[in-house]
Design an enzyme around this catalytic site. Structure first.
Site, PDB file in Angstrom:
ATOM      1  N   CYS A  79       0.835  -1.204   0.000  1.00  0.00           N
ATOM      2  CA  CYS A  79       0.000   0.000   0.000  1.00  0.00           C
ATOM      3  C   CYS A  79       0.875   1.261   0.000  1.00  0.00           C
ATOM      4  CB  CYS A  79      -0.967  -0.064   1.190  1.00  0.00           C
ATOM      5  SG  CYS A  79      -2.360   1.039   0.996  1.00  0.00           S
ATOM      6  N   TYR A  80       0.964   2.017   1.117  1.00  0.00           N
ATOM      7  CA  TYR A  80       1.850   3.193   1.146  1.00  0.00           C
ATOM      8  C   TYR A  80       3.280   2.759   0.799  1.00  0.00           C
ATOM      9  CZ  TYR A  80       4.129   7.443   3.000  1.00  0.00           C
ATOM     10  OH  TYR A  80       4.866   8.602   3.159  1.00  0.00           O
ATOM     11  N   HIS A 165      -3.559  -5.505   0.546  1.00  0.00           N
ATOM     12  CA  HIS A 165      -3.027  -5.982   1.834  1.00  0.00           C
ATOM     13  C   HIS A 165      -3.068  -7.507   1.913  1.00  0.00           C
ATOM     14  CE1 HIS A 165      -2.740  -2.043   3.831  1.00  0.00           C
ATOM     15  NE2 HIS A 165      -3.747  -1.721   3.036  1.00  0.00           N
ATOM     16  N   GLU A 167      -1.833  -9.237   4.183  1.00  0.00           N
ATOM     17  CA  GLU A 167      -1.828  -9.637   5.601  1.00  0.00           C
ATOM     18  C   GLU A 167      -3.217  -9.801   6.199  1.00  0.00           C
ATOM     19  OE1 GLU A 167      -1.024  -6.799   4.288  1.00  0.00           O
ATOM     20  OE2 GLU A 167      -1.264  -5.071   5.596  1.00  0.00           O
ATOM     21  N   LYS A 369      -7.585 -10.923  19.360  1.00  0.00           N
ATOM     22  CA  LYS A 369      -8.645 -11.637  20.088  1.00  0.00           C
ATOM     23  C   LYS A 369      -8.538 -13.160  19.958  1.00  0.00           C
ATOM     24  CE  LYS A 369     -12.047  -9.645  21.517  1.00  0.00           C
ATOM     25  NZ  LYS A 369     -12.059  -8.901  22.764  1.00  0.00           N
TER      26      LYS A 369
END
Ligand code: XMP
Length: 594
Positions: A79-80, A165, A167, A369
């Protein structure tokens, strides 16, 4: 010796997820700030440049050590990071044409990073800027429907860039792409196992606590329960005490259920304290969601202080324990380049100060979580405590939206498909777009016939991508469509009465789900009360979501039969005028509205 994958953090909401995914592959991974010198990164198998909220076009570039390009290790920009690589090597980055949040389909070409992948696959996008022209020596290896450069490579220099992304779990073959990068391109060796996590956590607690004892705040949720159990395991029960503060924002009969669950699990060193009147008084005239969050966070601390003082527990001997997890930190703007999405109750400025002064211990602050649940299982906690739906610290307070009241009515939004009637709701909520916070309006789809969920999955991101100022999409599930057009936001605050209405409706909806739809994939199901309507002045939002770790989320589709049961039961109470169904993913929405 080479030992890890190094990640330079440009402030993405997902940076920590990259680390986690690499660890899942069995390889050590570590996050570094952007000002880290290249010499410190020399022992990396490879480097990943994360995404981030900044725009290369509109803002000064984030500084980093350009010598990383002399390390001769493979580099992957996301991305960036992808745009940064394009810009550094002489390509072009442009703004706006390809504003994309959510799922997109890419077509890929032959590349070592796409080894053994299908030619078409879906990926998760969250960006405003895009790479418009490749740098010299680079080839495009993936494109989306709108023809933007979704991925590029420089084979010789072993440099890769993805606009999307890999990830996040919503990217279909994201883990395979990372595995290709880590093993085929970086040639990394496996050196990390998941089983060592519990032992590592216990070791760290012993170091962090030193000779001190811990006074742990307990909310009844899985995070603080696991944190409390971990502290006891590491330090013994004599050095740990728990405090459950009833803030009055809990669901129907929840405090009693929490008490019983902890007693049954064998914890008898927890004090229960009712502060509901006090919390309510402090937020009674607040509309702004961030102010509300700050006041609630501060009130928790004030009460904890008071109780510690009353019991003669001094800061010299006692640390304050919190069950903070990683998304709380990152969404509260807790890393150097990241944006504030919302201040979680355990991340208010006073807590930050106490952290700097070494007065706080947070044993699970690096975990997500699902990892917390895993640790809970390993510690033998009962499933009633581990498998509860996540519930925010500020509780129902952030699900009762407040307003000064205006005369603004829903306004029609232009949409090319004339069968879809779309309106802007004159109410705002928080969202996350391109790693940045947004506070914008939902678009409401009004349709006399049911639209299939699969269609809505495609339509909702199209609406938020194409209409500026819209960060959520709702469908009007029940209520009179004609009346909807003339309804307005009402003057409404956080009162006992409105909390009572939400509590009653929340119990009603959840009981129906439990009874008729117990086998489901719902990860969390917030029910939100909006100060919008005509006769009652209120509306309800159903927000069922599917997720793994709260960083990316898809809306959950309830079977129409169940939805019908819910809407008729709710309308029968005559407590709200309209029922909306939130069909926004995260990004661009967040799970909670405030
Ligand atoms: P959002 O709305 O940011 O929520 O997508 C992500 C998850 O975090 C929960 N949440 C909180 N949990 N303190 C908490 O302990 C808070 O202040 C807080 N705010 C949101 C939310 O319910 C969801 O599970």
């Amino acid at each position: 010796m080479k030992s890890e994958i190094a990640i330079l953090d440009f402030g993405s909401q997902y940076t920590h997820l990259i680390t986690r995914r690499i660890r899942e592959l069995g390889v050590k991974a570590h996050i570094y700030p952007t000002n880290t010198s290249a010499t410190k990164l020399g022992s990396a198998f490879g480097l990943i440049l994360s995404g981030g909220p900044r725009s290369l076009i509109k803002e000064p570039h984030i500084k980093f050590d350009k010598n990383i390009f002399n390390l001769q290790v493979p580099i992957l920009g996301l991305c960036y990071g992808h745009q940064l690589l394009a810009d550094y090597f002489g390509g072009d980055v442009k703004s706006d044409r390809a504003r994309e949040y959510g799922l997109a389909e890419i077509k890929i070409s032959d590349s070592p990073i796409f080894l053994k992948l299908p030619l078409k696959t879906s990926v998760w996008m969250s960006h405003g800027d895009h790479v418009d022209k490749l740098p010299k020596g680079f080839q495009q290896i993936a494109m989306t429907d709108n023809r933007s450069i979704a991925a590029m490579q420089n084979l010789e220099q072993r440099i890769y860039g993805f606009q999307f992304h890999p990830e996040v779990t919503h990217t279909e073959f994201g883990q395979k792409m990372l595995s290709n990068f880590v093993f085929n391109i970086c040639r990394a060796q496996k050196n990390w196992t998941n089983k060592s996590m519990l032992a590592e956590l216990i070791k760290q607690i012993k170091i962090d606590a030193g000779s001190k004892k811990v006074f742990q705040l307990i909310s009844g949720g899985v995070d603080s329960a696991v944190s409390f159990a971990l502290l006891q395991k590491a330090l013994g029960s004599k050095r740990v005490a728990g405090l459950y503060i009833d803030n009055g924002f809990m669901r129907l009969q929840e405090t009693g259920a929490i008490k019983r669950a902890f007693t049954k699990a064998g914890f008898n060193n927890i004090t229960f304290y009712d502060a509901s009147e006090f919390f309510l008084k402090n937020v009674s005239d607040i509309i702004d969601p961030e102010k509300k969050r700050h006041i609630i966070g501060d009130t928790f601390l004030n009460i904890a202080d008071e109780i510690m003082r009353k019991n003669g527990l001094s800061n010299r001997d006692w640390l304050l324990g919190q069950g903070t997890i990683y998304p709380d930190t990152i969404e509260s703007g807790g890393t150097k380049n990241s944006d504030l999405i919302k201040t979680h109750h355990n991340r208010v400025p006073r807590v930050q100060k106490m952290i700097s002064a070494g007065l706080i211990i947070e044993p699970i602050k690096e975990l997500y979580k699902d990892e917390v649940r895993l640790i809970g299982q390993q510690l033998g906690l009962p499933t009633t405590l581990i498998n509860r739906h996540p519930f925010p610290g500020p509780g129902l307070a952030i699900r009762v939206l407040c307003n000064q009241g205006t005369t603004a009515k829903p306004t029609r939004l232009n949409w090319p498909d004339k069968k879809i009637q779309l309106f802007k709701l004159p109410i705002q909520s928080v969202g996350v777009q391109g790693d940045e916070r947004s506070y914008a309006h939902p678009g409401v789809i009004v349709c006399s016939k049911n639209i299939a969920w699969e269609k809505l999955r495609i339509l909702a991101p199209q609406i938020t991508n194409q209409i500026k100022g819209i960060n959520r999409v709702l469908i009007l599930s029940a209520g009179n469509a004609k009346n909807f057009l003339t309804a307005t936001p009402h003057s409404a605050y956080l009162t006992k009465n409105r909390l009572g209405i939400l509590r009653q409706l929340d119990a009603l909806v959840n009981d129906i789900i439990k009874k008729y739809y117990s086998k489901n994939n719902i990860w969390q199901m917030p029910i939100v009360l909006l100060p919008f309507g005509n006769s009652t002045g209120n509306s309800l939002v159903l927000r069922p979501v599917e997720s793994k770790e709260a960083m990316t989320v898809s809306f959950a589709a309830l079977p129409n039969k169940i939805l019908k049961k819910i809407t008729s039961a709710v309308l029968k109470t005559a407590l709200v005028d309209f029922i909306f169904y939130d069909i926004t993913n995260k990004p661009p929405g967040t799970i909670e509205w405030e």
